[in-house]
Each structure stands twice: as structure tokens, then as C-alpha cells.
Design a protein around this motif. Structure first.
Motif, PDB file in Angstrom:
ATOM      1  N   ILE A 319       0.847  -1.197   0.000  1.00  0.00           N
ATOM      2  CA  ILE A 319       0.000   0.000   0.000  1.00  0.00           C
ATOM      3  C   ILE A 319       0.884   1.249   0.000  1.00  0.00           C
ATOM      4  N   ASP A 320       1.894   1.228   0.838  1.00  0.00           N
ATOM      5  CA  ASP A 320       2.753   2.413   0.956  1.00  0.00           C
ATOM      6  C   ASP A 320       3.477   2.699  -0.364  1.00  0.00           C
ATOM      7  N   ARG A 321       3.846   1.636  -1.073  1.00  0.00           N
ATOM      8  CA  ARG A 321       4.489   1.831  -2.380  1.00  0.00           C
ATOM      9  C   ARG A 321       3.521   2.438  -3.386  1.00  0.00           C
ATOM     10  N   VAL A 322       2.298   1.951  -3.364  1.00  0.00           N
ATOM     11  CA  VAL A 322       1.277   2.498  -4.273  1.00  0.00           C
ATOM     12  C   VAL A 322       1.112   3.998  -3.998  1.00  0.00           C
ATOM     13  N   LEU A 323       1.027   4.360  -2.718  1.00  0.00           N
ATOM     14  CA  LEU A 323       0.798   5.767  -2.371  1.00  0.00           C
ATOM     15  C   LEU A 323       2.001   6.644  -2.719  1.00  0.00           C
ATOM     16  N   ALA A 324       3.202   6.083  -2.558  1.00  0.00           N
ATOM     17  CA  ALA A 324       4.402   6.867  -2.882  1.00  0.00           C
ATOM     18  C   ALA A 324       4.467   7.120  -4.391  1.00  0.00           C
ATOM     19  N   ASP A 325       4.194   6.089  -5.158  1.00  0.00           N
ATOM     20  CA  ASP A 325       4.220   6.203  -6.609  1.00  0.00           C
ATOM     21  C   ASP A 325       3.110   7.155  -7.088  1.00  0.00           C
ATOM     22  N   GLY A 326       1.923   7.008  -6.507  1.00  0.00           N
ATOM     23  CA  GLY A 326       0.800   7.864  -6.890  1.00  0.00           C
ATOM     24  C   GLY A 326       1.083   9.325  -6.581  1.00  0.00           C
ATOM     25  N   ALA A 327       1.695   9.579  -5.423  1.00  0.00           N
ATOM     26  CA  ALA A 327       1.989  10.963  -5.040  1.00  0.00           C
ATOM     27  C   ALA A 327       2.948  11.600  -6.039  1.00  0.00           C
ATOM     28  N   GLN A 328       3.902  10.815  -6.490  1.00  0.00           N
ATOM     29  CA  GLN A 328       4.862  11.326  -7.463  1.00  0.00           C
ATOM     30  C   GLN A 328       4.159  11.704  -8.774  1.00  0.00           C
ATOM     31  N   ARG A 329       3.276  10.834  -9.206  1.00  0.00           N
ATOM     32  CA  ARG A 329       2.552  11.112 -10.451  1.00  0.00           C
ATOM     33  C   ARG A 329       1.588  12.279 -10.292  1.00  0.00           C
ATOM     34  N   ALA A 330       0.958  12.355  -9.123  1.00  0.00           N
ATOM     35  CA  ALA A 330       0.034  13.467  -8.871  1.00  0.00           C
ATOM     36  C   ALA A 330       0.801  14.791  -8.850  1.00  0.00           C
TER      37      ALA A 330
END
Ligand code: TRP
Length: 350
Positions: A319-330
Motif C-alpha cells: 500500500i505504501d508503495r502504491v501511495l508513494a508512486d501515486g503521489a509522485q505522479r500526482a
């Protein structure tokens, strides 16, 4: 997990004039069937049709009191719900609101664009602040301004929300329009549209067909939580309030039978069929027959989702990886938009 973000995200400029869907949920309370049918199913469908941004609104959450020790875990739980329901982090951008500081920065600018008179009309604030309005936080009052920033910092064009959020979307459009006017930037912000329609738009409480299924309902029997196991799901449906009549031939026959209509609507949404089709199958039968069928269906759809949530939460690294990656894209989208806003406003740091 993605090794590389999909092509359109890597430092891409904002997609002016194109469609972008954005929505979010607050990390307060458990996700339930109403969230699933009313929101998650739609997000999952939309992600394959249009660029989709889905976030967890932890900034909004603190407009009501939260336990700082629990807030991160609550963000993980909502994210687990997104993933378990079928949001694909390679396709949709999934992130936590607080990981993109531009939301809060743009909200400040919007606080200076929106008028007190506009916010005074917001019915959700009136409901949430209750009798003691003067004791509500100012954050609760400007909640819809932050929501406008959530949407416009990505120049989102469509926002899937419940009908209770329609007024906030109207405010978002008013803010976008006034900003564009005040700063002589015609068309800079799009005027986003709500996406409200669809089955499952309004799942009602299992205890009261007149109230929406809600995480704030004190009775846990009023809702099916995404993390409920098969026994709990079956039991809640067995206990659901109904009437003594049999199911009618047509939807008109459900008029004035809010609880019966709700169970039929839930069945239809879970099975992906229309209410008329449900009634064709069950007309003339009582709830003694319909409830077990609904329970089986609910368990078969919700059971695997709950299981996947539990699996994800047992090892939050994913989950934390998904959120880190998503934040970067956002941030790749929000950063240049906010830079332009600073320039338009004339800030020193532009
Ligand atoms: N206010 C929304 C709700 O309670 C959550 C939310 C916050 C949201 N920011 C948003 C929804 C931006 C859509 C877009 O449901």
C-alpha cells in the motif's frame, strides 16, 4: 507494482481541454457497501475510460477530530479498499492528499477568491456544524474550498460524487470561473462536472430505508462493512428491516416500501442487472426467500474484497508503495499548475 509510471504521467504538462476524472474519500470510519456501490465501482469502471485520479482526503479528515496515531492507518485502510475493489495503481493515480502540498496551497488562494456568501449557503456545513456553529472549526467551514482545490489543482473535468456533494461541485465551478475572471486567465481552470448518476447511487441503511447507509450511523447493523466476514454479512441481511408483503411484479409496486426497494436495489447493483430483472425473478416471493439469495450474492461479491483488504493491510509495504508512486505522479501534474497559479496571482515565489 509499476517500475515506471505510464507514459502520460512522467512530468507531463496538464492536459488542457482533455478529460480527467478525480475523486476522493475521507479516511474516517470504515468503508461500507454504500461506498462500494456508490463510489468504488464507478471509480473502477472509469479508470479504463479516462485518466483517473483517486485520493484519500486526510487534510479534510482533520476538519473533525482525529487521533493522530491512527490517521495514517486510516489512510492505508481506504487505500486497501480502493485496491481491493479493483482500482489498478498502474492505471489510476492513487495517492494521499497530504502528500501533495499544492492542494493546501491552492486552497489558500481559493479562500481569497470564494465569497463568504457562497459558503454561507453550503448545506453540508450547516448539517455537520449542528447547533453550535461557532464551535465548529474554520476548516470545516472552508472544507468545500479545499475540495475545489483538490479538483482544480489537476484541472479535473469530471468528479464522481454522491448527490450530497453536488453543491460543492457548483461552488468549485463558481471558484474556477471567478479565478479565471479575476486573474484574466480565461479557460485556465475548467468548470468540472459532477458524475452522479448510475445504479447504487444511493444505498440506504439496512435499518431505515429513509436514511443513507453511513459510516456515522451508530448501529453497525445498518451497514455492511467491506471488512465484514461472510457470517456478519449474512446476519446483517437477515436482520435487515423489511415488510411482510411479497415482492411485486414491477418497480412501481415498491412505491412506499423504502426498505424493500433498498434490498432490491442492492441486489440489482451487486448482480449488475436492473431492478426490473430482479423483480422478474423474485416477484411473488417473500423476504424469507429473497434475503438468503441476497446474502449469498453479497457474500460472493463482498467476501473476496474483504479478504483482499485484510491481505493488503497485513503487509502495508505494498500500500505504501502504491501511495508513494501515486503521489509522485500526482505532483507531476499539480506542481506546474500551482506554479502557473503563483504567476497569475503575482506571488513573490513565482
Ligand atoms: N467531500 C467528499 C465526500 O465527503 C470527499 C472529497 C474531498 C472529494 N475532496 C474531494 C470528492 C474532491 C471529490 C473531489 O465525499
Amino acid at each position: 507494482m509499476t517500475d515506471q509510471p505510464p507514459a502520460p504521467y512522467a512530468g507531463a504538462p496538464p492536459y488542457l481541454g482533455e478529460q480527467r476524472v478525480l475523486s476522493g474519500m475521507q479516511p474516517s470510519g470504515d468503508l461500507h457497501l454504500g461506498n462500494y456501490l456508490g463510489a468504488l465501482v464507478k471509480f473502477v469502471r472509469l479508470q479504463h475510460q479516462v485518466e483517473t485520479f483517486i485520493f484519500v482526503a486526510d487534510l479534510h479528515a482533520i476538519t473533525a477530530e482525529q487521533d493522530p496515531k491512527k490517521l495514517k492507518q486510516q489512510v492505508r485502510e481506504i487505500t486497501a479498499g480502493y485496491l481491493a475493489a479493483g482500482l489498478d495503481p498502474k492505471v489510476a493515480t492513487i495517492f494521499a492528499q497530504s502528500a501533495v502540498p499544492e492542494h493546501a496551497e491552492l486552497a489558500w488562494v481559493f479562500n481569497c477568491v470564494a465569497r463568504l456568501g457562497w459558503l454561507d449557503r453550503m448545506t453540508q456545513f450547516k448539517e455537520k456544524s449542528g447547533k453550535h456553529k461557532e464551535r465548529a472549526s474554520i476548516g470545516l467551514y472552508t472544507y468545500p474550498v479545499l475540495q475545489a482545490a483538490d479538483i482544480l489543482v489537476y484541472k479535473a473535468t469530471q468528479v464522481p460524487v454522491g448527490d450530497d456533494q453536488k453543491q460543492h461541485l457548483e461552488l468549485t465551478r463558481d471558484i474556477a470561473q471567478k479565478f479565471n475572471n479575476d486573474f484574466s486567465a480565461p479557460g485556465f481552470f475548467p468548470l468540472p462536472e459532477p458524475l452522479i448518476q448510475g445504479p447504487g447511487a444511493r444505498v440506504m441503511s439496512l435499518r431505515d430505508g429513509a436514511a443513507k447507509m453511513s459510516k456515522s450511523d451508530p448501529s453497525d447493523n445498518s451497514r455492511i462493512n467491506l471488512t465484514d466476514d461472510a457470517d456478519a454479512i449474512a446476519q446483517k441481511i437477515r436482520k435487515a428491516r423489511t415488510d411482510a408483503e411479497v415482492l411485486p411484479e414491477t418497480a412501481e409496486g415498491l412505491e412506499g416500501r423504502a426498505e424493500a426497494r433498498n434490498l432490491v436495489a442492492i441486489y440489482a447493483a451487486l448482480a449488475g442487472i436492473t431492478e426490473a430483472e430482479v423483480l422478474k425473478q423474485y416477484a411473488g416471493q417473500g423476504f424469507g426467500a429473497f434475503k438468503p439469495a441476497l446474502a449469498d450474492l453479497a457474500v460472493s461479491v463482498m467476501g473476496p474484497i474483504g479478504g483482499e483488504m485484510r491481505r493488503l493491510l497485513a503487509d502495508p509495504a505494498e500500500i505504501d508503495r502504491v501511495l508513494a508512486d501515486g503521489a509522485q505522479r500526482a505532483r507531476a501534474i499539480a506542481t506546474p499548475v500551482m506554479a502557473e497559479v503563483r504567476g497569475l496571482v503575482g506571488f513573490w515565489n513565482s
